[in-house]
Design a protein around this motif. Sequence first.
Motif, short mmCIF file in Angstrom:
data_model
loop_
_atom_site.label_atom_id
_atom_site.label_comp_id
_atom_site.label_asym_id
_atom_site.label_seq_id
_atom_site.Cartn_x
_atom_site.Cartn_y
_atom_site.Cartn_z
N THR A 111 0.72 -1.28 0.02
CA THR A 111 -0.03 -0.13 0.02
C THR A 111 1.11 1.31 0.04
O THR A 111 0.19 2.21 -0.04
CB THR A 111 -1.00 0.00 1.20
N THR A 112 2.27 0.98 -0.01
CA THR A 112 3.23 2.22 -0.12
C THR A 112 3.15 2.42 -1.62
O THR A 112 3.57 1.81 -2.44
CB THR A 112 4.58 2.01 0.50
N GLY A 113 3.01 3.82 -1.61
CA GLY A 113 3.29 4.47 -3.20
C GLY A 113 4.48 4.57 -3.40
O GLY A 113 5.45 4.59 -2.53
N GLY A 114 4.94 5.10 -4.42
CA GLY A 114 6.37 5.41 -5.04
C GLY A 114 6.83 6.60 -4.25
O GLY A 114 8.12 6.57 -4.26
N ASP A 115 5.88 7.19 -3.67
CA ASP A 115 6.50 8.37 -2.92
C ASP A 115 6.91 8.01 -1.35
O ASP A 115 7.27 8.97 -0.59
CB ASP A 115 5.29 9.49 -2.55
N GLY A 116 6.72 6.67 -1.08
CA GLY A 116 7.08 6.16 0.18
C GLY A 116 6.01 6.14 1.46
O GLY A 116 6.14 6.09 2.39
N ASN A 123 2.67 5.25 3.11
CA ASN A 123 1.65 4.13 3.16
C ASN A 123 0.02 4.99 3.08
O ASN A 123 -0.33 5.26 4.09
CB ASN A 123 1.77 3.44 4.48
N HIS A 124 -0.40 4.93 1.90
CA HIS A 124 -1.87 5.17 1.47
C HIS A 124 -2.74 4.82 2.44
O HIS A 124 -4.01 5.45 2.94
CB HIS A 124 -2.07 5.56 0.34
N ARG A 125 -2.93 3.35 2.64
CA ARG A 125 -3.99 2.82 3.41
C ARG A 125 -3.78 3.30 4.87
O ARG A 125 -4.74 3.74 5.64
CB ARG A 125 -3.67 1.38 3.32
N ALA A 126 -2.76 3.39 5.57
CA ALA A 126 -2.52 3.96 6.80
C ALA A 126 -2.92 5.40 6.88
O ALA A 126 -3.33 5.85 7.90
CB ALA A 126 -1.12 3.59 7.44
N ARG A 127 -2.77 6.28 6.02
CA ARG A 127 -3.07 7.59 5.81
C ARG A 127 -4.59 7.69 5.65
O ARG A 127 -5.48 8.65 6.40
CB ARG A 127 -2.54 8.22 4.59
N ALA A 128 -5.15 6.90 5.05
CA ALA A 128 -6.74 6.59 5.16
C ALA A 128 -7.23 6.43 6.08
O ALA A 128 -8.35 7.04 6.79
CB ALA A 128 -7.06 5.75 3.89
N GLY A 129 -6.56 5.37 7.11
CA GLY A 129 -7.04 5.04 8.35
C GLY A 129 -7.01 6.28 9.43
O GLY A 129 -7.84 6.59 10.11
N GLU A 130 -5.98 6.97 9.28
CA GLU A 130 -5.76 7.95 10.01
C GLU A 130 -6.64 9.17 9.72
O GLU A 130 -7.27 9.81 10.63
CB GLU A 130 -4.49 8.67 9.93
#
Length: 185
Positions: A5-10, A12-19
């Motif tokens: 779930t980590t994008g090329g930018d490093g 973790n977008h799934r964790a960010r969505a949860g936050e």
Amino acid sequence: MSTNTTGGDGVNHRARAGEAYRLWWQHDANWYQGVAARFGQEVANEINAEALRKIALHVAQRVGRLSGPLPDTGDTRKDLEELRRRYDDCGDRMFPPELRNASTEIEDDDLIVLTLKRSFAVTMVRMAGSLEGYRCPCTDIHAGWSEGLGVTLTENRAESCLRDGDKACRLLMRVAAPVSDDGEG
């Protein structure tokens, strides 16, 4: 296909969505508490119920669009079973499963009973310290779902509630016959 779930930018977008979800839940709790402090608990409960009914209506309209018209097979039990399934779909779309334990069943050929052993709303309100004076908007949610799915309820009430210390919420929705609406009126 990667499950990372980590994008090329490093990030973790799934964790960010949860936050982001947690922050919005905190916003909602603080908003509710602010309205209650400034205008009273009754006003906070009314606005909460109105808002949730609108969300429930939107969710049920989406479920209805995705599922198509309610069946009119002539077998009331079979048609009611499809409606029961759609209510479940609405609940699954509105509330995260890790904070909701719910099941529905049909009783008496025209009654859908929703049993909640764990409620997202009660859990979140308790965590926010706002349980005292909080009124559950369950019947408003069911009214929104029913309107969005195109059915009329002749009964919509809570028989028991986790908020009140009961072991489960037992919510009763009696559906007017016929279950499906043919659009004539």
